[in-house]
Motif scaffolding. Structure first.
Motif, PDB file in Angstrom:
ATOM      1  N   ALA B 552      42.789  40.520  44.413  1.00 37.52           N
ATOM      2  CA  ALA B 552      43.838  39.923  43.581  1.00 37.52           C
ATOM      3  C   ALA B 552      45.212  40.303  44.126  1.00 37.52           C
ATOM      4  O   ALA B 552      46.115  39.465  44.193  1.00 37.52           O
ATOM      5  CB  ALA B 552      43.678  40.378  42.130  1.00 37.52           C
ATOM      6  N   GLU B 565      41.185  43.273  32.496  1.00 35.04           N
ATOM      7  CA  GLU B 565      40.991  43.147  31.061  1.00 35.04           C
ATOM      8  C   GLU B 565      39.517  43.411  30.767  1.00 35.04           C
ATOM      9  O   GLU B 565      38.644  42.917  31.484  1.00 35.04           O
ATOM     10  CB  GLU B 565      41.356  41.699  30.716  1.00 35.04           C
ATOM     11  N   ARG B 576      37.566  41.046  33.231  1.00 33.80           N
ATOM     12  CA  ARG B 576      38.291  39.983  33.920  1.00 33.80           C
ATOM     13  C   ARG B 576      39.374  40.592  34.789  1.00 33.80           C
ATOM     14  O   ARG B 576      40.052  41.535  34.377  1.00 33.80           O
ATOM     15  CB  ARG B 576      38.982  39.063  32.915  1.00 33.80           C
ATOM     16  N   VAL B 578      42.675  39.089  36.621  1.00 30.14           N
ATOM     17  CA  VAL B 578      43.467  37.854  36.627  1.00 30.14           C
ATOM     18  C   VAL B 578      44.669  38.017  37.561  1.00 30.14           C
ATOM     19  O   VAL B 578      45.381  39.024  37.468  1.00 30.14           O
ATOM     20  CB  VAL B 578      43.977  37.534  35.206  1.00 30.14           C
ATOM     21  N   ASP B 579      44.839  37.062  38.458  1.00 28.07           N
ATOM     22  CA  ASP B 579      46.043  37.121  39.296  1.00 28.07           C
ATOM     23  C   ASP B 579      46.820  35.814  39.162  1.00 28.07           C
ATOM     24  O   ASP B 579      46.352  34.844  38.569  1.00 28.07           O
ATOM     25  CB  ASP B 579      45.674  37.404  40.760  1.00 28.07           C
ATOM     26  N   ARG B 580      48.053  35.842  39.668  1.00 29.75           N
ATOM     27  CA  ARG B 580      48.863  34.613  39.665  1.00 29.75           C
ATOM     28  C   ARG B 580      49.091  34.179  41.108  1.00 29.75           C
ATOM     29  O   ARG B 580      50.186  33.807  41.493  1.00 29.75           O
ATOM     30  CB  ARG B 580      50.214  34.874  38.997  1.00 29.75           C
ATOM     31  N   SER B 632      39.683  29.116  38.712  1.00 30.49           N
ATOM     32  CA  SER B 632      40.970  29.088  39.382  1.00 30.49           C
ATOM     33  C   SER B 632      41.688  27.769  39.160  1.00 30.49           C
ATOM     34  O   SER B 632      41.060  26.731  39.017  1.00 30.49           O
ATOM     35  CB  SER B 632      40.773  29.308  40.887  1.00 30.49           C
ATOM     36  N   SER B 638      43.958  32.879  39.832  1.00 32.38           N
ATOM     37  CA  SER B 638      42.502  32.921  39.745  1.00 32.38           C
ATOM     38  C   SER B 638      42.091  33.998  38.740  1.00 32.38           C
ATOM     39  O   SER B 638      42.808  34.972  38.525  1.00 32.38           O
ATOM     40  CB  SER B 638      41.878  33.277  41.097  1.00 32.38           C
ATOM     41  N   THR B 639      40.916  33.787  38.160  1.00 27.34           N
ATOM     42  CA  THR B 639      40.337  34.795  37.276  1.00 27.34           C
ATOM     43  C   THR B 639      38.915  35.073  37.743  1.00 27.34           C
ATOM     44  O   THR B 639      38.104  34.149  37.859  1.00 27.34           O
ATOM     45  CB  THR B 639      40.307  34.293  35.820  1.00 27.34           C
ATOM     46  N   THR B 641      35.545  36.992  36.711  1.00 27.29           N
ATOM     47  CA  THR B 641      34.951  37.560  35.499  1.00 27.29           C
ATOM     48  C   THR B 641      33.566  38.083  35.827  1.00 27.29           C
ATOM     49  O   THR B 641      32.820  37.435  36.559  1.00 27.29           O
ATOM     50  CB  THR B 641      34.820  36.474  34.412  1.00 27.29           C
TER      51      THR B 641
END
Lengths: 126, 914
Positions: B552, B565, B576, B578-580, B632, B638-639, B641
């Motif tokens: 990430a 998370e 999870r 999570v990235d941006r 994504s 994208s996430t 999990t």
């Protein structure tokens, strides 16, 4: 206190040299080397180093075999031994650490901190 | 008076009388008209048909008397049945047999009696037809003949009663035959049917009137199992024959009957008819045939199986086996059957080569528990002594309604070759690992020495080249590690070592590990984690999290944010990351989890990845029974999990999360640095090692704090602007609190013996090293420590004592509870290491004793035992700071680390130290 004296045992010339430079240049110790188990046993009896860094897989006498010889010797029985091994599987490392050694250091080791790793295992002040 | 004697054939006479079934029946015309004729013909007032029963005479017909019976003892008829002749008594008063008879002297005042004995169908004398007068009389021959004639008439009527009864009974029997479900056919010697019961009508379909007169063999189209002549010969010779016949019914169905023939003979012994009783066994035969076929099928399936199958009874004795079992075990069925797996000849061993106790056999486990057992690996000896490895599974066989199995089926396969392959692969991995690492050791070592300036300064270009070489050798090492990792994970050789852990702790470990990389990339890490109790292999889950976080970060732009998370639920945990970042094309969302399948082939070079990280993650999650996937949106982020199913949701207490248990009162460390980032980098590392951390910006601040806080050690930064330690000599203490000085320059400081200056890379803190440094500092300033080792095993005790002595600790050894008490009293130890099983008692007793001592009731305790302790037992053993370590679970190094760490945390009260 006088300088720490280390005997490095490895069949690889390059590794011996890197380890020796590391301990001498970075650690400020006095390092000698041996290229085989037999040489190690002979040298250790005479030099009586403070610690022996012993490679595990060597042609001829292996690390554990060399260790056994050292423990049989009147002059070498008490010298702390630390295994150097490129075997990465934790089961192998565990088996090695159950032998009569002070510790196990995995290869590749970091030459900038090797003397600290050795000190930590032996409880030496850095 | 003479009581009538009993006739010689009395039992048979009575049986004959009773079988007529006439006693105590209502009067019948056929007898009454005979008695009426008698009274009229002989002009007597009384006539009787009297039947002599066991102790009475009963009147079937009676004229002139009101009674229906009198006692046999006073009867005239009792005398009359003794002879074939008539009994004539002309005047009873003249006859000594009857003169004082109550029937003579009293009512009905008999003076004359004439009785004709009556014979039944079998010729027994059943009673009489008698006439009586109240006057004496003579009885001439003509009268005798007449009375005899009337007597015969009564006899005929009695006989017809017998016939009627026989007829009724026959009719009943016939009805029973008809009602029988069996076919009953009687045919004459020409095979013509003369009797055909309702069962035959039902079985064959012909009504009785169509069947009668037909030839049986033609009607039924009988197929005989052997020539008819032979059957008839046997029938005539033995009087009977039975066998299976094929018949065709009226509807054209072929049926199989089991037929029993018996030859009926006439009075002269000549055969007259054949009785054929047959039952339809078609359905039964069909069912038997089906059963046989299905058994045959199963038998051939089991025989054809490559797995060995054996069946054992409730005692474990082998009752059946297939050919594969014979082949794998090397014994023929004749030697397997009757043998028990407990037989020492098997030489059964566990995977580690130790003898396998019988109760560990899968079959015996199943017999004991009633539950199936799968995948028990054991070694057995073939007759030639060769050891074969088997993987065996057992299933109980239970009768419905019962709970205990009456037998057990064990199937097993020979895994000897598989084990050999696995062993060779393991060896190969080990060799490759060694062979690749050995040259890398030299390369990386040489590069690091050059890069670190160990042989002098280099110019910028050379430095840059070294960095390139160094980072690529690092990448090669990661690649080797990842390849070996995934090989072992996917070959199933690495079993996940599940222990209770908390999601918070795991995420913190991963974040700590990745933080320096995030900082270099300018990416912020944020975690939003619920405390979820998990039972997982902590190292592997941290590895997964670290991989995902690393990815990430790699694909985030500077200034971006990565969030980890964790949410708990009944199903377990959902994690999870999570990235941006730039996102993953939909087509690649699946394939990125395959080996060497990066989104962009250039990624591995630019981002330094191995292309194996996600494949490793997937393997680890799968081994935990979870699932991993990616979602994504291009340009948005994208996430990733993954789920971790709830293992048995055991209550996880903070103590069990900490594993070895943590000292209750955390020792406090003051980190003193002018750089807030340095404090931020060190604080989490120290907290994880159980220290409480106070951040300080100057020595003055430390000095104020020592007034109120009990500090155990001060970590002092030598670098940075306005160097905080300028005015402090090396090796000093602040208000008695030991000081460890550190430098971030990466170079060893010039420092004399005993100076506590260490080099710390705050970008990637070596946790172990920092821990050791702190402990040494604590020890150096503490008074001599005394440890009591209570352990009866001399070898183990020697090792433990040596461990402590290496750390400069005064150690005492007690091999018994008595010694433990004695030495505790004498030396007042600062720490007790306690084994629970001792030759003269147990450790619980020692703890109880210590608890009662004023000086020792809060002594720190390390319980080092091979026993797995219950929570209750742990509670009973708690003294001061108490740590539980299990022998065999904890390596010698771990033991040493835990104990020394505990010893380092122990700070005697300041007053005593002074």
């Amino acid at each position: 206190m006088s300088r720490r004296r280390v005997l490095i045992v490895d069949d690889e010339d390059d590794i011996r040299e890197v380890a020796q430079m590391s301990l001498e240049l970075v650690g400020g110790w006095e390092a000698t080397t041996a290229g085989s188990g037999d040489e190690c046993v002979a040298r250790a009896a005479g030099d009586a180093p403070d610690v022996i860094l012993l490679d595990v897989m060597m042609p001829g006498l292996s690390g554990p075999e060399t260790l056994a010889r050292l423990r049989d010797g009147r002059d070498t029985v008490g010298i702390p031994v630390i295994f150097l091994t490129a075997k990465a599987q934790s089961s192998e490392t565990r088996l090695l650490s159950e032998l009569d050694v002070a510790g196990v250091i995995a290869k590749p080791f970091d030459p900038m901190t090797l003397h600290e790793d050795v000190s930590a295992i032996l409880g030496w002040s850095p | 008076m003479l009581t009538p004697p009993i006739p010689a054939d009395e039992p048979r006479r009575l049986q004959s009388l009773h079988s007529l079934g006439v006693l105590d029946t209502p009067p019948e015309r056929r007898f009454d008209r005979i008695t009426r004729v008698a009274t009229a013909a002989f002009r007597v007032p009384i006539a009787l048909v009297s039947l002599v029963d066991h102790d009475r005479q009963w009147f079937k017909s009676c004229v002139g008397l009101d009674v229906t019976q009198t006692d046999r003892s006073i009867s005239f008829c009792g005398h009359a049945i003794l002879s074939d002749d008539l009994l004539i008594v002309p005047d009873a008063l003249d006859d000594p047999r009857f003169a004082d008879n109550p029937l003579v002297v009293g009512e009905p005042r008999i003076r004359f009696y004439a009785g004709c004995p009556l014979s039944g169908p079998e010729g027994r004398k059943l009673g009489t037809l008698c006439i009586i007068d109240r006057e004496p009389r003579s009885f001439d021959a003509e009268s005798v003949a007449l009375l005899r004639e009337l007597g015969s008439w009564v006899e005929e009527e009695l006989a017809s009663i017998g016939l009627e009864r026989a007829l009724a009974s026959l009719r009943e029997q016939a009805e029973m035959l008809d009602r029988a479900s069996e076919s009953i056919v009687i045919r004459d010697l020409d095979a013509r049917i003369v009797y055909f019961n309702a069962g035959a009508e039902a079985m064959y379909g012909w009504p009785v009137d169509e069947a009668l007169g037909a030839v049986t063999h033609d009607l039924f189209a009988t197929v005989f199992p052997e020539p008819l002549a032979g059957i008839e010969e046997a029938l005539y010779r033995d009087g009977r024959w039975d066998g299976e016949l094929r018949h065709t019914t009226r509807a054209g169905d072929e049926i199989v009957v089991l037929s029993r023939w018996s030859l009926q003979t006439a009075a002269d012994g000549r055969p007259k008819a054949v009785l054929e009783i047959s039952s339809d066994v078609t359905a039964r035969l069909r069912a038997e045939e089906e059963l046989r076929r299905s058994e045959e099928l199963y038998r051939s399936v089991i025989a054809a199986m490559s797995e060995g199958v054996i069946v054992q009874d409730a005692e474990g004795i082998v009752t059946a086996c297939n050919q594969s079992a014979e082949r794998i075990l090397g014994y023929g069925a004749e030697r397997l059957l009757g043998r028990s797996p407990a037989d020492p000849r098997w030489g059964a061993v566990r995977e580690d080569g130790s003898p396998l106790p019988v109760e560990e056999h899968s079959a015996f486990q199943t017999l004991r528990t009633g539950d199936p057992v799968r995948g028990v690996v054991l070694g057995v000896r073939r007759p030639d002594g060769e050891l074969r490895w088997l993987s065996a599974s057992s299933e109980p066989i239970v009768r419905s309604g019962e709970s205990r199995p009456y037998a057990v089926v064990t199937s097993f396969e020979d895994v000897t070759e598989q084990r050999e392959v696995a062993r060779m692969k393991d060896e190969f991995v080990s060799v490759v690992s060694h062979e690749l690492r050995t040259p890398l050791t030299s390369i990386r070592g040489a590069l690091r020495l050059l890069e670190g300036g160990a042989v002098g300064d280099l110019d910028e270009k050379a430095q840059r080249l070294l960095e390139i070489a160094g980072s690529n050798s690092d990448r090669l090492l990661r690649l080797i590690n990842d390849i070996l990792d995934i090989e072992r994970l996917e070959s199933g050789q690495v079993s996940v070592d599940r222990r209770p852990a908390d999601a918070l702790e795991l995420v913190r470990l991963a974040v700590d590990a990745i933080q320096p990389i995030a900082e270099r990339a300018g990416v912020t890490l944020r975690s939003d984690v619920e405390p979820v109790a998990l039972v997982v292999d902590a190292d592997r889950i941290v590895q997964t999290l670290t991989n995902l976080l690393g990815n990430a970060i790699k694909f985030s732009d500077p200034g971006g944010e990565v969030v980890v998370e964790v949410r708990g639920g009944a199903e377990g945990a959902v994690v999870r990351v999570v990235d941006r970042g730039r996102g993953i094309p939909a087509a690649k969302l699946e394939s990125i989890f395959d080996r060497f399948q990066q989104v962009d082939a250039s990624d591995s070079r630019q981002k330094g990845g191995t292309g194996l990280g996600l494949a490793i993650c997937r393997s680890i999650v799968a081994q935990h029974g979870g699932r991993i996937w990616a979602e994504s949106v291009a340009g948005v982020g994208s996430t990733f999990t993954f789920t971790l199913p709830a293992a048995e949701m055991q209550a996880v207490t903070p103590a069990s999360i900490a594993g070895a248990g943590r000292a209750t009162a955390a020792p406090t460390v003051a980190v003193c640095s002018a750089e807030p980032r340095t404090i931020d980098a060190l604080a989490p590392v120290l907290e994880r090692r159980g220290y409480r951390v106070l951040g300080m910006s100057s020595i003055a601040e430390v000095a104020t704090v020592t007034a109120t806080e009990q500090l155990q050690v001060v970590l002092l930064d030598l670098d940075g602007e306005g160097a905080v330690a300028d005015d402090l000599p090396a090796g000093a203490a602040i208000d008695g609190v030991p000081v460890v000085m550190f430098t971030r320059s990466g170079l060893p400081h010039e420092g004399g013996e005993g100076s506590a200056v260490v080099s710390l890379d705050t970008g990637a803190v070596d946790t172990e090293f920092l821990g050791d440094v702190l402990q040494r500092a604590l020890r150096a300033h503490a008074p001599v420590r005394r440890v009591l080792v209570v352990e009866d095993d001399p070898d183990l005790a020697a090792i433990i004592v040596e461990t402590f002595q290496r750390h400069g600790v005064e150690t005492h050894h007690a091999p018994t509870t008595r010694d433990a008490v004695q030495l505790s009293h004498e030396v007042a130890p600062d720490l007790v290491v306690l084994d629970l099983v001792l030759p003269d008692g147990d450790g619980f007793w020692v703890v109880d004793w210590l608890r009662r001592q004023d000086r020792l009731h809060l002594v720190p305790l390390v319980v080092y035992t091979a026993k797995d302790l219950s929570d209750e037992e742990r509670e009973r053993l708690r003294l001061g700071q108490t740590v539980f370590l299990t022998k065999g679970r904890v390596s010698p190094e771990e033991f040493e680390r835990h104990v020394i760490e505990l010893l380092g945390h122990i700070t005697p009260p300041r007053a005593e130290a002074a």
